[in-house]
Write a protein that holds these residues in place. Structure first.
Motif, short mmCIF file in Angstrom:
data_model
loop_
_atom_site.label_atom_id
_atom_site.label_comp_id
_atom_site.label_asym_id
_atom_site.label_seq_id
_atom_site.Cartn_x
_atom_site.Cartn_y
_atom_site.Cartn_z
N GLU A 1 0.82 -1.20 0.00
CA GLU A 1 0.00 0.00 0.00
C GLU A 1 0.86 1.26 0.00
OE1 GLU A 1 -3.96 -1.74 2.34
OE2 GLU A 1 -2.36 -0.71 3.44
N LYS A 2 2.06 1.14 0.51
CA LYS A 2 2.96 2.30 0.56
C LYS A 2 3.86 2.39 -0.67
CE LYS A 2 6.19 4.67 3.67
NZ LYS A 2 6.84 4.66 5.00
N TYR A 3 4.31 1.23 -1.18
CA TYR A 3 5.34 1.24 -2.22
C TYR A 3 4.90 0.66 -3.57
CZ TYR A 3 8.41 2.17 1.74
OH TYR A 3 8.99 2.72 2.85
N ARG A 4 3.71 0.05 -3.65
CA ARG A 4 3.30 -0.57 -4.91
C ARG A 4 2.06 0.12 -5.50
NH1 ARG A 4 7.31 -3.51 -5.44
NH2 ARG A 4 7.59 -5.69 -4.82
N VAL A 5 1.87 1.38 -5.20
CA VAL A 5 0.77 2.16 -5.76
C VAL A 5 1.35 3.24 -6.67
CG1 VAL A 5 -1.21 3.65 -5.27
CG2 VAL A 5 -0.70 1.72 -3.76
N ASP A 6 0.92 3.25 -7.92
CA ASP A 6 1.41 4.23 -8.89
C ASP A 6 0.96 5.63 -8.46
OD1 ASP A 6 1.01 5.95 -11.49
OD2 ASP A 6 2.43 4.35 -12.02
N THR B 1 -1.34 7.49 -11.26
CA THR B 1 -2.68 6.98 -11.57
C THR B 1 -3.44 6.47 -10.36
OG1 THR B 1 -1.87 4.73 -11.97
CG2 THR B 1 -1.83 6.28 -13.84
N GLY B 2 -2.73 6.17 -9.28
CA GLY B 2 -3.37 5.59 -8.11
C GLY B 2 -3.64 4.10 -8.24
N LEU B 3 -3.20 3.50 -9.36
CA LEU B 3 -3.42 2.08 -9.57
C LEU B 3 -2.52 1.24 -8.67
CD1 LEU B 3 -3.71 1.92 -13.48
CD2 LEU B 3 -5.56 1.78 -11.79
N HIS B 4 -3.05 0.15 -8.18
CA HIS B 4 -2.29 -0.77 -7.34
C HIS B 4 -1.54 -1.76 -8.21
CE1 HIS B 4 -4.86 -0.13 -3.46
NE2 HIS B 4 -4.50 0.99 -4.04
N ASN B 5 -0.25 -1.79 -8.08
CA ASN B 5 0.58 -2.70 -8.87
C ASN B 5 0.85 -3.99 -8.10
OD1 ASN B 5 0.84 -0.80 -10.99
ND2 ASN B 5 2.44 0.26 -9.84
#
Length: 599
Positions: free
Chosen positions: A246-251, A254-258
């Motif tokens: 949630e801290k490091y894998r959100v673009d 765009t706010g997209l979750h990677n």
């Protein structure tokens, strides 16, 4: 009696009464004083009402194993008073809540009993049953601050950090600390003969548990898919991974979750999700404990037989069946090594502490991709759920994941005909493609009989060729899993062989034995398959002890099966009651055997 910065104490409370925060406060305060410290939480598997203990070991020399003796016990659970009194070392101290009288039968010669009216002071000072119950724990922190000479400035700073934005909670916690501190100062000689004194031995260290460390390792390694089903003691691992993602894998743009984290309906499904994601090219893992590994067996065999990478983190606990979910053990070794039906063998990594949990989780993903196979990180409850002092992790921004033999579209175009399981290099590892990368690549996987081209077969020769390749691939990994850690002492005729979380206790035991004139060589096995270094170490000593935490000497059996080293040449030292291993347990077992006394 222990002395300055070299003693152990524990708190006996009731599960669900909020003592965890108080115990963490004590641990971190000692750590911030620059003193090496380790905590062990001994808690029940029910939600509330049963006894729980928290053991703190202070060691100026940095020992982290469970203490063999306890110098001070804070007894706040009348149901365990008798047990608590019995565990105090001769010359030690018992602190109890004198709001209620102590049964005269519990008074024991040779120890000092200190009564502090924790309950009475809380009733007189605070309102509401909940506040009185929770703050009773903070009062005993204040008492210990006086008795052990904990820096009150450090405690005050920590309370401010935690409750600074909640003035009411900050004020009540400050009051509770002062209640306990002032009472101890006014009524007892403070500090006690064993006490704390500031050091500078924690500056390059952190306090962290193994589950959090594994989660951080998965993030660092590039994992983007986590599949799981809740189980003690592994649940916190995926929860930590989720918080990191949630801290490091959100673009940011765009706010997209990677990332994808999926709570499956059961462990078998979780394994299937991780394996499916691995086949698609993601770095994927699942975390579980022994019962979950049992349920995952069929999918584990599928991944092994079809050359699919996936990482499994097993936080071991006591079995079989439900067993004791909140006690530690190392009893999954044989299950992990040969998981699934048929001829299967798997790569295993054995971390000894949270630092190695971080490092070996990263390594597990690289090995899984390189060897296209399931890889297991065999942690345990003691490592996973307890706070350990370890050296700071090394974060290398230049790290690049080892994805192994993966053909991209350009490489695939140069291939006349792609054969999924064709061993071109002789190392047992075939090149793979990812779904959708070129029309020549693999788009289908088969768990039934298949040949080196990936085509269905029930031909005996083709089948044997494939499973022999898998064996060759496994054997080739022996020199690429983590090497054993070996320490020599001059003139040693005794060898100590161990694994995982036993490391700290066995190292300390080696020091204690040397002080008594018994010199030992030490080997901690860190990976499976066993390397040539493991083979070379064995058989060179008159006495070889294998120390592990299970009933059936599974590490000894694994060594015998894989290396052909006679089991009767290895003396087992087994501790499988569910508690972390202590050094004295090892020392006593070695001395007893060397003295010729039957075990």
């Amino acid at each position: 009696m222990s002395g300055i910065n070299d003693f152990a104490f524990k708190m006996g409370t009731v599960n669900g009464t909020g003592s965890a925060s108080a115990n963490t406060l004590l641990m971190q305060a000692i750590f911030r004083m620059g003193i090496p410290v380790t905590g062990k939480n001994i808690f029940p598997s029910n939600i509330q009402g049963l006894p729980t203990w928290y053991e703190v070991r202070v060691s100026k020399d940095g020992h982290t194993a469970r203490p063999s003796t306890v110098d001070l016990v804070v007894a706040l659970n009348p149901a365990t008073y008798a047990k608590d009194v019995a565990t105090v070392a001769p010359g030690g101290y018992l602190v109890y809540d004198s709001t209620w009288p102590l049964d005269p039968d519990l008074v024991r010669e040779g120890i000092t009993i200190l009564g502090i009216p924790f309950g009475k002071m809380c009733v007189e000072t605070f309102e509401g049953d909940r506040d009185r119950t929770l703050l009773r724990n903070i009062v005993y922190v204040g008492s210990l601050a006086a008795l052990l000479d904990i820096d009150m400035g450090v405690i005050e700073q920590m309370l401010t950090e935690k409750f600074g934005k909640k003035p009411k909670l900050l004020a009540s916690n400050h009051t509770a600390i002062k209640l306990g501190y002032d009472y101890a100062k006014a009524n007892f000689t403070c500090p006690l003969p064993f006490r704390l004194e500031k050091m500078d031995a924690t500056g390059d260290s952190i306090l962290i548990d193994g589950n959090t460390a594994c989660a951080l390792g998965a993030l660092y390694a590039g994992a983007t898919v986590g599949a799981w089903y809740p189980i003690t003691p592994a649940t916190a691992l995926m929860e930590a991974f989720k918080s990191f993602c949630e801290k490091y894998r959100v673009d940011k743009a765009t706010g997209l979750h990677n990332y994808a984290i999926i709570q499956a309906e059961d462990e078998l499904s979780a394994a299937g999700i991780a394996i499916g994601a691995g086949w698609a090219g993601a770095r994927a893992f699942t975390n579980t404990s022994g019962p979950g590994i049992s349920l995952m067996q069929e999918f584990i065999g599928l991944a092994y037989y079809t050359d699919i990478p996936a990482v499994f983190i097993d936080v071991q606990r006591c079995g079989p069946a439900t067993g004791m979910p909140t006690r530690t053990q190392q009893a999954d070794l044989l299950t992990l090594a040969y998981a699934s039906h048929g001829d299967t063998k798997h790569l295993l990594l054995f971390p000894a502490n949270p630092k190695e949990c971080f490092e070996m989780t990263v390594e597990a993903f690289d090995l899984a991709d390189r060897y296209q196979t399931p890889v297991f990180v065999a942690s345990d409850l003691d490592i996973g759920m307890n706070d350990w002092m370890v050296k700071r992790f090394q974060w290398d921004d230049s790290y690049k994941p080892d994805r192994g033999k993966v053909l991209d579209a350009a490489a695939l175009e140069k291939v006349k005909k792609f054969s999924r399981y064709l061993d071109v290099d002789g190392d047992g590892i075939a090149a793979r493609t990812l779904p959708g990368v070129g029309g020549k690549g693999a788009y289908f996987v088969r768990g039934s009989g298949h040949d080196k081209h990936g085509l269905y077969t029930e031909d005996s020769d083709a089948y044997q060729e494939l499973v022999d390749r898998l064996k060759r691939k496994f054997e080739g990994a022996a020199e690429h899993v983590p090497a054993p850690e070996i320490l020599h002492q001059a003139g040693s005729e005794v060898a100590l062989v161990t694994i995982g979380g036993c490391d700290a206790a066995v190292r300390e035991a080696a020091d204690l034995l040397r002080a008594e004139g018994i010199h030992t060589d030490f080997m901690r096995i860190r990976g499976f398959p066993f390397s040539n270094e493991v083979r070379a170490f064995l058989g060179r000593h008159e006495h070889t002890f294998v120390i592990e935490q299970n009933r059936d000497a599974q590490l000894r059996s694994l060594i015998g099966i894989e290396l052909g080293f006679a089991r009767d040449q290895m003396i087992p030292i087994l501790d499988y009651g569910g508690m972390p291993l202590s050094a004295q347990k090892v020392v006593d077992a070695v001395k007893t055997h060397l003295a010729g006394v039957p075990a």
